[in-house]
Motif scaffolding. Structure first.
Motif, mmCIF file in Angstrom:
data_model
loop_
_atom_site.group_PDB
_atom_site.id
_atom_site.type_symbol
_atom_site.label_atom_id
_atom_site.label_comp_id
_atom_site.label_asym_id
_atom_site.label_seq_id
_atom_site.Cartn_x
_atom_site.Cartn_y
_atom_site.Cartn_z
ATOM 1 N N PHE A 96 -59.622 -65.809 49.533
ATOM 2 C CA PHE A 96 -59.653 -66.251 48.191
ATOM 3 C C PHE A 96 -58.857 -65.291 47.449
ATOM 4 C CE2 PHE A 96 -64.239 -68.161 48.369
ATOM 5 C CZ PHE A 96 -63.717 -69.189 49.214
ATOM 6 N N ARG A 97 -58.195 -65.541 46.059
ATOM 7 C CA ARG A 97 -57.269 -64.600 45.432
ATOM 8 C C ARG A 97 -57.904 -65.018 43.841
ATOM 9 N NH1 ARG A 97 -52.302 -67.007 44.139
ATOM 10 N NH2 ARG A 97 -51.712 -68.678 45.327
ATOM 11 N N LEU A 98 -57.763 -64.131 43.124
ATOM 12 C CA LEU A 98 -57.825 -64.320 41.629
ATOM 13 C C LEU A 98 -56.678 -64.706 41.137
ATOM 14 C CD1 LEU A 98 -60.026 -61.094 41.039
ATOM 15 C CD2 LEU A 98 -60.492 -63.531 41.280
ATOM 16 N N VAL A 99 -56.613 -65.482 40.007
ATOM 17 C CA VAL A 99 -55.496 -66.081 39.387
ATOM 18 C C VAL A 99 -55.822 -66.187 37.988
ATOM 19 C CG1 VAL A 99 -53.993 -67.923 39.283
ATOM 20 C CG2 VAL A 99 -54.704 -67.668 41.389
ATOM 21 N N CYS A 122 -58.917 -70.898 45.865
ATOM 22 C CA CYS A 122 -59.499 -71.222 47.696
ATOM 23 C C CYS A 122 -58.139 -71.592 48.545
ATOM 24 C CB CYS A 122 -60.275 -72.180 47.539
ATOM 25 S SG CYS A 122 -61.882 -71.700 46.864
ATOM 26 N N GLY A 123 -57.061 -71.864 47.716
ATOM 27 C CA GLY A 123 -55.927 -72.402 48.507
ATOM 28 C C GLY A 123 -56.416 -73.846 49.265
ATOM 29 N N ASN A 124 -56.281 -73.873 50.762
ATOM 30 C CA ASN A 124 -56.839 -74.867 51.427
ATOM 31 C C ASN A 124 -57.934 -74.684 52.265
ATOM 32 O OD1 ASN A 124 -56.070 -72.981 53.496
ATOM 33 N ND2 ASN A 124 -54.648 -74.440 54.268
ATOM 34 N N PHE A 125 -58.894 -73.799 51.680
ATOM 35 C CA PHE A 125 -60.239 -73.658 52.203
ATOM 36 C C PHE A 125 -60.952 -75.042 52.194
ATOM 37 C CE2 PHE A 125 -64.498 -71.768 52.614
ATOM 38 C CZ PHE A 125 -64.061 -70.631 53.621
ATOM 39 N N PRO A 126 -61.814 -75.138 53.102
ATOM 40 C CA PRO A 126 -62.324 -76.621 53.220
ATOM 41 C C PRO A 126 -63.547 -76.551 52.249
ATOM 42 C CG PRO A 126 -62.833 -75.147 55.362
ATOM 43 C CD PRO A 126 -61.790 -74.498 54.584
ATOM 44 N N SER A 139 -54.715 -78.291 49.123
ATOM 45 C CA SER A 139 -54.121 -76.874 49.007
ATOM 46 C C SER A 139 -54.404 -76.358 47.504
ATOM 47 C CB SER A 139 -52.634 -76.896 49.347
ATOM 48 O OG SER A 139 -51.908 -77.667 48.526
ATOM 49 N N ASP A 140 -54.916 -77.104 46.638
ATOM 50 C CA ASP A 140 -54.996 -76.756 45.181
ATOM 51 C C ASP A 140 -56.811 -76.435 45.077
ATOM 52 O OD1 ASP A 140 -52.322 -76.966 45.516
ATOM 53 O OD2 ASP A 140 -52.352 -78.421 43.704
ATOM 54 N N ARG A 141 -57.526 -75.967 45.893
ATOM 55 C CA ARG A 141 -58.874 -75.677 45.490
ATOM 56 C C ARG A 141 -59.194 -74.458 44.915
ATOM 57 N NH1 ARG A 141 -60.008 -78.335 51.412
ATOM 58 N NH2 ARG A 141 -60.142 -80.521 50.639
ATOM 59 N N TRP A 142 -60.454 -74.618 43.894
ATOM 60 C CA TRP A 142 -60.729 -73.627 43.156
ATOM 61 C C TRP A 142 -62.267 -73.588 43.586
ATOM 62 C CZ3 TRP A 142 -57.254 -70.856 40.338
ATOM 63 C CH2 TRP A 142 -55.902 -71.457 40.148
ATOM 64 N N LEU A 143 -62.628 -72.024 43.649
ATOM 65 C CA LEU A 143 -63.978 -71.994 43.657
ATOM 66 C C LEU A 143 -64.893 -72.443 42.408
ATOM 67 C CD1 LEU A 143 -66.129 -70.768 45.819
ATOM 68 C CD2 LEU A 143 -65.971 -68.555 44.444
ATOM 69 N N VAL A 144 -65.991 -73.154 42.738
ATOM 70 C CA VAL A 144 -66.883 -73.752 41.716
ATOM 71 C C VAL A 144 -68.277 -73.307 41.904
ATOM 72 C CG1 VAL A 144 -65.235 -75.681 41.146
ATOM 73 C CG2 VAL A 144 -66.995 -76.231 42.534
ATOM 74 N N LEU A 145 -69.034 -73.465 40.798
ATOM 75 C CA LEU A 145 -70.463 -73.455 40.947
ATOM 76 C C LEU A 145 -70.882 -74.802 40.591
ATOM 77 C CD1 LEU A 145 -72.985 -71.653 41.039
ATOM 78 C CD2 LEU A 145 -72.605 -70.801 38.711
ATOM 79 N N LEU A 146 -72.026 -75.380 41.455
ATOM 80 C CA LEU A 146 -72.461 -76.572 41.283
ATOM 81 C C LEU A 146 -73.852 -76.342 40.605
ATOM 82 C CD1 LEU A 146 -71.783 -78.192 45.010
ATOM 83 C CD2 LEU A 146 -70.439 -78.405 42.741
ATOM 84 N N HIS A 147 -73.773 -77.290 39.572
ATOM 85 C CA HIS A 147 -75.078 -77.331 38.929
ATOM 86 C C HIS A 147 -76.165 -78.293 39.426
ATOM 87 C CE1 HIS A 147 -74.265 -74.693 35.747
ATOM 88 N NE2 HIS A 147 -72.829 -75.207 35.624
#
Length: 157
Positions: A96-99, A122-126, A139-147
């Motif tokens: 992962f990288r910070l953007v 996340c890029g293309n992380f599953p 290929s455009d995935r972002w890390l999220v927190l699910l509620h």
């Protein structure tokens, strides 16, 4: 009798030191990626922790609950902050990288995770939870927190 015990302890210490410095052990968990056999969710957590270690070093890390932001120096009371407990102590070199973005990624009813004010790409992380995966761009995935869960699960969407 004491000299023999000292020699045995020194010999054992030397063997353990050599094993810990061997190429396989030195490259082990700290730099080569997540441990073998982790689920996608386990790999997601490993990459998140590696990113946190890469960003904050050994500082105390907290998750600000109101907006899903990881912070270090502004941890407050437990009503507003959750102290992060490391599971993968040696995790480093995240995928992962910070953007920096002007606006949060439009991802629906989830909270995009931020670290030091930057979004986690996340890029293309599953996707860790298959039912949330949508057809289309992977290929455009972002890390999220699910509620809606006591465990505050993370995934890439």
């Amino acid at each position: 009798m004491a000299p023999r015990r000292s020699v045995a302890v020194l010999g054992l210490s030397a063997v353990l030191l050599l094993l810990s410095l061997s190429p396989g052990m030195a490259a082990g968990r700290a730099t080569s990626g997540p441990p073998q056999g982790l689920t996608v969710y386990g790999q997601t957590l490993w990459n998140l922790e590696a990113l946190l270690h890469d960003t904050f070093g050994k500082s105390t890390i907290c998750l600000r609950l109101r907006d899903g932001a990881f912070v270090s120096k502004t941890c407050g009371d437990l009503a507003h902050y959750g102290y992060w407990k490391n599971m993968f102590v040696g995790a480093r070199h995240s995928r992962f990288r910070l953007v920096r973005r002007d606006h949060a990624p439009a991802l629906g009813n989830v909270v995009p995770v931020r670290v030091r004010g930057l979004y986690v790409f996340c890029g293309n992380f599953p996707v860790a939870f298959g039912s949330l995966a949508s057809p289309g761009k992977h290929s455009d995935r972002w890390l999220v927190l699910l509620h809606g869960s006591a465990m505050l699960p993370f995934t890439c969407l």
